[in-house]
Each structure stands twice: as structure tokens, then as C-alpha cells.
Scaffold this motif. Structure first.
Motif, PDB file in Angstrom:
ATOM      1  N   GLY A  94       0.761  -1.146   0.001  1.00 57.89           N
ATOM      2  CA  GLY A  94      -0.017  -0.156   0.031  1.00 57.89           C
ATOM      3  C   GLY A  94       0.964   1.282  -0.084  1.00 57.89           C
ATOM      4  O   GLY A  94       2.049   1.428  -0.218  1.00 57.89           O
ATOM      5  N   GLY A  95       0.361   2.356   0.069  1.00 57.66           N
ATOM      6  CA  GLY A  95       0.949   3.657   0.073  1.00 57.66           C
ATOM      7  C   GLY A  95       1.677   4.156   1.334  1.00 57.66           C
ATOM      8  O   GLY A  95       1.478   3.362   2.532  1.00 57.66           O
ATOM      9  N   GLY A  96       2.413   5.090   1.415  1.00 54.30           N
ATOM     10  CA  GLY A  96       3.205   5.647   2.532  1.00 54.30           C
ATOM     11  C   GLY A  96       4.137   5.150   2.853  1.00 54.30           C
ATOM     12  O   GLY A  96       5.182   5.788   3.733  1.00 54.30           O
ATOM     13  N   ASN A  97       4.714   3.780   2.246  1.00 52.50           N
ATOM     14  CA  ASN A  97       6.037   3.330   2.440  1.00 52.50           C
ATOM     15  C   ASN A  97       6.560   3.065   4.140  1.00 52.50           C
ATOM     16  O   ASN A  97       7.536   3.500   4.381  1.00 52.50           O
ATOM     17  CB  ASN A  97       7.413   4.176   1.867  1.00 52.50           C
ATOM     18  CG  ASN A  97       8.768   3.684   1.863  1.00 52.50           C
ATOM     19  OD1 ASN A  97       8.764   2.354   1.490  1.00 52.50           O
ATOM     20  ND2 ASN A  97       9.748   4.273   2.172  1.00 52.50           N
ATOM     21  N   LYS A  98       5.262   2.918   4.808  1.00 56.07           N
ATOM     22  CA  LYS A  98       5.648   2.802   6.207  1.00 56.07           C
ATOM     23  C   LYS A  98       6.327   1.270   6.813  1.00 56.07           C
ATOM     24  O   LYS A  98       6.003   0.357   6.108  1.00 56.07           O
ATOM     25  CB  LYS A  98       4.308   2.888   7.082  1.00 56.07           C
ATOM     26  CG  LYS A  98       3.582   4.216   6.723  1.00 56.07           C
ATOM     27  CD  LYS A  98       2.218   4.099   7.427  1.00 56.07           C
ATOM     28  CE  LYS A  98       1.309   3.804   6.326  1.00 56.07           C
ATOM     29  NZ  LYS A  98      -0.415   4.214   7.001  1.00 56.07           N
ATOM     30  N   LEU A  99       6.988   1.405   7.737  1.00 61.68           N
ATOM     31  CA  LEU A  99       7.821   0.465   8.273  1.00 61.68           C
ATOM     32  C   LEU A  99       7.126   0.128   9.869  1.00 61.68           C
ATOM     33  O   LEU A  99       6.881   1.130  10.475  1.00 61.68           O
ATOM     34  CB  LEU A  99       9.260   0.807   8.477  1.00 61.68           C
ATOM     35  CG  LEU A  99      10.031   1.090   7.405  1.00 61.68           C
ATOM     36  CD1 LEU A  99      11.574   1.221   7.754  1.00 61.68           C
ATOM     37  CD2 LEU A  99       9.874  -0.304   6.288  1.00 61.68           C
ATOM     38  N   THR A 100       6.983  -1.315  10.021  1.00 57.81           N
ATOM     39  CA  THR A 100       6.537  -1.706  11.497  1.00 57.81           C
ATOM     40  C   THR A 100       7.847  -2.166  12.264  1.00 57.81           C
ATOM     41  O   THR A 100       8.580  -3.208  11.573  1.00 57.81           O
ATOM     42  CB  THR A 100       5.409  -2.780  11.439  1.00 57.81           C
ATOM     43  OG1 THR A 100       4.236  -1.889  10.681  1.00 57.81           O
ATOM     44  CG2 THR A 100       5.110  -2.983  12.745  1.00 57.81           C
ATOM     45  N   PHE A 101       8.203  -1.836  13.109  1.00 55.35           N
ATOM     46  CA  PHE A 101       9.649  -2.170  13.731  1.00 55.35           C
ATOM     47  C   PHE A 101       9.192  -3.059  15.033  1.00 55.35           C
ATOM     48  O   PHE A 101       8.167  -3.202  15.713  1.00 55.35           O
ATOM     49  CB  PHE A 101      10.568  -1.155  14.517  1.00 55.35           C
ATOM     50  CG  PHE A 101      11.014  -0.178  13.339  1.00 55.35           C
ATOM     51  CD1 PHE A 101      10.638   0.820  12.638  1.00 55.35           C
ATOM     52  CD2 PHE A 101      12.391  -0.456  13.356  1.00 55.35           C
ATOM     53  CE1 PHE A 101      11.602   1.367  11.823  1.00 55.35           C
ATOM     54  CE2 PHE A 101      13.099  -0.067  12.358  1.00 55.35           C
ATOM     55  CZ  PHE A 101      12.584   1.199  11.641  1.00 55.35           C
ATOM     56  N   GLY A 102      10.156  -4.164  15.125  1.00 53.61           N
ATOM     57  CA  GLY A 102      10.188  -5.070  16.264  1.00 53.61           C
ATOM     58  C   GLY A 102      11.183  -3.929  17.391  1.00 53.61           C
ATOM     59  O   GLY A 102      11.384  -3.313  17.242  1.00 53.61           O
ATOM     60  N   THR A 103      10.896  -4.775  18.737  1.00 51.82           N
ATOM     61  CA  THR A 103      11.616  -4.204  19.675  1.00 51.82           C
ATOM     62  C   THR A 103      13.143  -4.340  19.996  1.00 51.82           C
ATOM     63  O   THR A 103      13.696  -3.524  20.834  1.00 51.82           O
ATOM     64  CB  THR A 103      10.902  -4.442  21.170  1.00 51.82           C
ATOM     65  OG1 THR A 103      10.968  -5.735  21.050  1.00 51.82           O
ATOM     66  CG2 THR A 103       9.374  -4.093  21.073  1.00 51.82           C
ATOM     67  N   GLY A 104      13.758  -4.964  18.835  1.00 53.88           N
ATOM     68  CA  GLY A 104      15.019  -5.378  19.164  1.00 53.88           C
ATOM     69  C   GLY A 104      15.608  -6.144  19.746  1.00 53.88           C
ATOM     70  O   GLY A 104      15.017  -6.908  20.811  1.00 53.88           O
ATOM     71  N   THR A 105      16.822  -6.840  19.426  1.00 49.25           N
ATOM     72  CA  THR A 105      17.726  -7.633  20.518  1.00 49.25           C
ATOM     73  C   THR A 105      18.860  -6.914  20.510  1.00 49.25           C
ATOM     74  O   THR A 105      19.610  -6.435  19.798  1.00 49.25           O
ATOM     75  CB  THR A 105      17.994  -8.891  19.576  1.00 49.25           C
ATOM     76  OG1 THR A 105      16.951  -9.613  19.208  1.00 49.25           O
ATOM     77  CG2 THR A 105      19.047  -9.785  20.209  1.00 49.25           C
ATOM     78  N   GLN A 106      19.246  -6.838  22.172  1.00 48.42           N
ATOM     79  CA  GLN A 106      20.373  -5.916  22.567  1.00 48.42           C
ATOM     80  C   GLN A 106      21.378  -7.153  22.738  1.00 48.42           C
ATOM     81  O   GLN A 106      21.229  -7.990  23.384  1.00 48.42           O
ATOM     82  CB  GLN A 106      20.116  -5.657  23.890  1.00 48.42           C
ATOM     83  CG  GLN A 106      21.046  -4.647  24.554  1.00 48.42           C
ATOM     84  CD  GLN A 106      20.720  -4.068  25.537  1.00 48.42           C
ATOM     85  OE1 GLN A 106      19.674  -4.117  26.356  1.00 48.42           O
ATOM     86  NE2 GLN A 106      21.462  -2.997  26.183  1.00 48.42           N
ATOM     87  N   LEU A 107      22.561  -7.131  21.946  1.00 49.57           N
ATOM     88  CA  LEU A 107      23.740  -7.827  21.901  1.00 49.57           C
ATOM     89  C   LEU A 107      24.873  -7.360  22.534  1.00 49.57           C
ATOM     90  O   LEU A 107      25.241  -6.233  22.437  1.00 49.57           O
ATOM     91  CB  LEU A 107      23.749  -8.268  20.463  1.00 49.57           C
ATOM     92  CG  LEU A 107      25.317  -8.985  20.205  1.00 49.57           C
ATOM     93  CD1 LEU A 107      25.064 -10.536  20.787  1.00 49.57           C
ATOM     94  CD2 LEU A 107      25.671  -9.251  18.681  1.00 49.57           C
ATOM     95  N   LYS A 108      25.542  -8.260  23.438  1.00 49.13           N
ATOM     96  CA  LYS A 108      26.734  -7.826  23.966  1.00 49.13           C
ATOM     97  C   LYS A 108      27.509  -8.807  23.770  1.00 49.13           C
ATOM     98  O   LYS A 108      27.570  -9.931  24.025  1.00 49.13           O
ATOM     99  CB  LYS A 108      26.361  -7.820  25.552  1.00 49.13           C
ATOM    100  CG  LYS A 108      27.615  -7.622  26.461  1.00 49.13           C
ATOM    101  CD  LYS A 108      28.030  -6.152  26.468  1.00 49.13           C
ATOM    102  CE  LYS A 108      29.150  -5.984  27.457  1.00 49.13           C
ATOM    103  NZ  LYS A 108      29.838  -4.545  27.499  1.00 49.13           N
ATOM    104  N   VAL A 109      28.804  -8.469  23.251  1.00 43.39           N
ATOM    105  CA  VAL A 109      29.995  -9.461  22.858  1.00 43.39           C
ATOM    106  C   VAL A 109      31.073  -9.160  23.631  1.00 43.39           C
ATOM    107  O   VAL A 109      31.510  -8.011  23.924  1.00 43.39           O
ATOM    108  CB  VAL A 109      30.224  -9.245  21.341  1.00 43.39           C
ATOM    109  CG1 VAL A 109      31.380 -10.233  21.376  1.00 43.39           C
ATOM    110  CG2 VAL A 109      29.098  -9.473  20.491  1.00 43.39           C
TER     111      VAL A 109
END
Lengths: 111, 115
Positions: A94-109
Motif C-alpha cells: 500500500g501507500g506511505g512506505n511505512k515500516l513496522t519495527f520490532g523492539t530489538g535484540t540487545q547484543l553484548k559481545v
């Protein structure tokens, strides 16, 4: 309604210990699956765009893959500088080129 | 670097005061977006623009308005700030008409604290 779920929420790895981050999604018409890296206090930095199932992209120690329901971000032999939050997003039809984001993964190395 | 700047980078304000955040881009990208980022919610779209004077609402638009009178500037206004609008605000740009143009590139963010 589009949904994006990322797992795990947090991941701690030893340097050189390979692993994968997961992004599962439901969307009515996929117009791209996007991976970003975000360092503390900074804006998201673009990593990859995947458009169709079976597609893979690589950059240094990172490789992103896509199926019809999920994407994986594989991290091979990570280094401490790979520590960041990794965000996944889907573009909807559809229109708008909208993104839906996840809440992320916090990586610690760690060393 | 997508040539995006945001101002101010940090702001502290009081409940009930108006606040305007500015996003400036240097590369004439057609689409511009405002997101907010809060713990546990990820990035959520507030408003977006698909051209000069062409804007539309996103997922969390209540209490916010936007304006785009020039290609390079996209303003986000909180008419009467509330504590629930304390957040980090990000601007993004894209050019969907170009190959790979669905990709959005983000600015450095503005940290807003409403007391």
C-alpha cells in the motif's frame, strides 16, 4: 495489522561465539524486511534489505536471511564492536512506505 | 551518512508548553518521517510526508502536528507537551521511487524530556 517480534530480547556472547537473531513477522504484503543496528544514543544505522524468501545478504560478520515468516541475522565470530541493539522492520504494502519495527535484540559481545 | 540533521538534540520543557523539533536533509529525498522510540515499544511512526505540503498520520499521531513547506525541512510540533511525550524522536528519509528506495535512513535523534 502488521506485527514484528524479535528474539531473544537480549543476548550475551563471548568473542568468536557465533549465533543468530530472529525476527518473525506477519504482514499483508511485504515490501521489504529491513535490519538496522543501533548504538546507544545514536540513530538506527541501515544494514540490509531483503525482499523475497530465500534471499540472503552479507556484510562482514553479518548475514541476513529471509523466509516467508521470519528473518535471521547470523553473526559469525563476533567481536566486542558488534555489541549493539539490532532492529528488524517490515515494509507494508500500500501507500506511505511505512515500516513496522520490532523492539530489538540487545547484543553484548564480551572478550 | 544520509545528510540528516535534527535540532535541538536535547530539550527539557514543561508540561503545557509548545515544542517544535526540526529535521533537515540536504539530498532532496521525497519522503520524510517522524518516529518516537520508547523502551518496550520500539520505533513508532508519528507522521510522515510524501512531498512538500503532503503529510499523513502514522500509528501514534495524537498530540502531534507536522509541517513541510520546503523539501529539506520537516517540522514536528507538540502543541501542548505532556509527560507521556517524553521520548527520543527520530527523523528518517527515503525515496521509494528509486531502486532500493524503500529503505529509510535515520537522523541522530532528539531527546525530549517533559517535566
Amino acid at each position: 495489522e502488521d506485527q514484528v517480534t524479535q528474539s531473544p530480547e537480549a543476548l550475551r556472547l563471548q568473542e568468536g561465539e557465533s549465533s543468530s537473531l530472529n525476527c518473525s513477522y506477519t504482514v499483508s504484503g511485504l515490501r521489504g524486511l529491513f535490519w538496522y543496528r543501533q548504538d546507544p544514543g545514536k540513530g538506527p544505522e541501515f544494514l540490509f534489505t531483503l525482499y523475497s524468501a530465500g534471499e540472503e545478504k552479507e556484510k562482514e560478520r553479518l548475514k541476513a536471511t529471509l523466509t516467508k515468516k521470519e528473518s535471521f541475522l547470523h553473526i559469525t565470530a563476533p567481536k566486542p564492536e558488534d555489541s549493539a541493539t539490532y532492529l528488524c522492520a517490515v515494509g507494508e504494502g500500500g501507500g506511505g512506505n511505512k515500516l513496522t519495527f520490532g523492539t530489538g535484540t540487545q547484543l553484548k559481545v564480551e572478550l | 551518512d544520509a545528510g540528516i540533521t535534527q535540532s535541538p538534540r536535547h530539550k527539557v520543557t514543561e508540561t503545557g508548553t509548545p515544542v517544535t523539533l526540526r529535521c533537515h536533509q540536504t539530498e532532496n529525498h521525497r519522503y520524510m518521517y517522524w518516529y518516537r522510540q520508547d523502551p518496550g515499544h520500539g520505533l513508532r511512526l508519528i507522521h510522515y510526508s510524501y512531498g512538500v505540503k503532503d503529510t499523513d498520520k502514522g500509528e501514534v499521531s495524537d498530540g502531534y502536528s507536522v509541517s513541510r513547506s520546503k523539501t529539506e525541512d520537516f517540522l514536528l510540533t507538540l502543541e501542548s507537551a505532556t509527560s507521556s511525550q517524553t521520548s527520543v524522536y527520530f527523523c528518517a528519509i527515503s525515496d521509494p521511487g528509486l531502486a532500493g528506495g524503500e529503505t529509510q535512513y535515520f537522523g541522530p535523534g532528539t531527546r525530549l524530556l517533559v517535566l
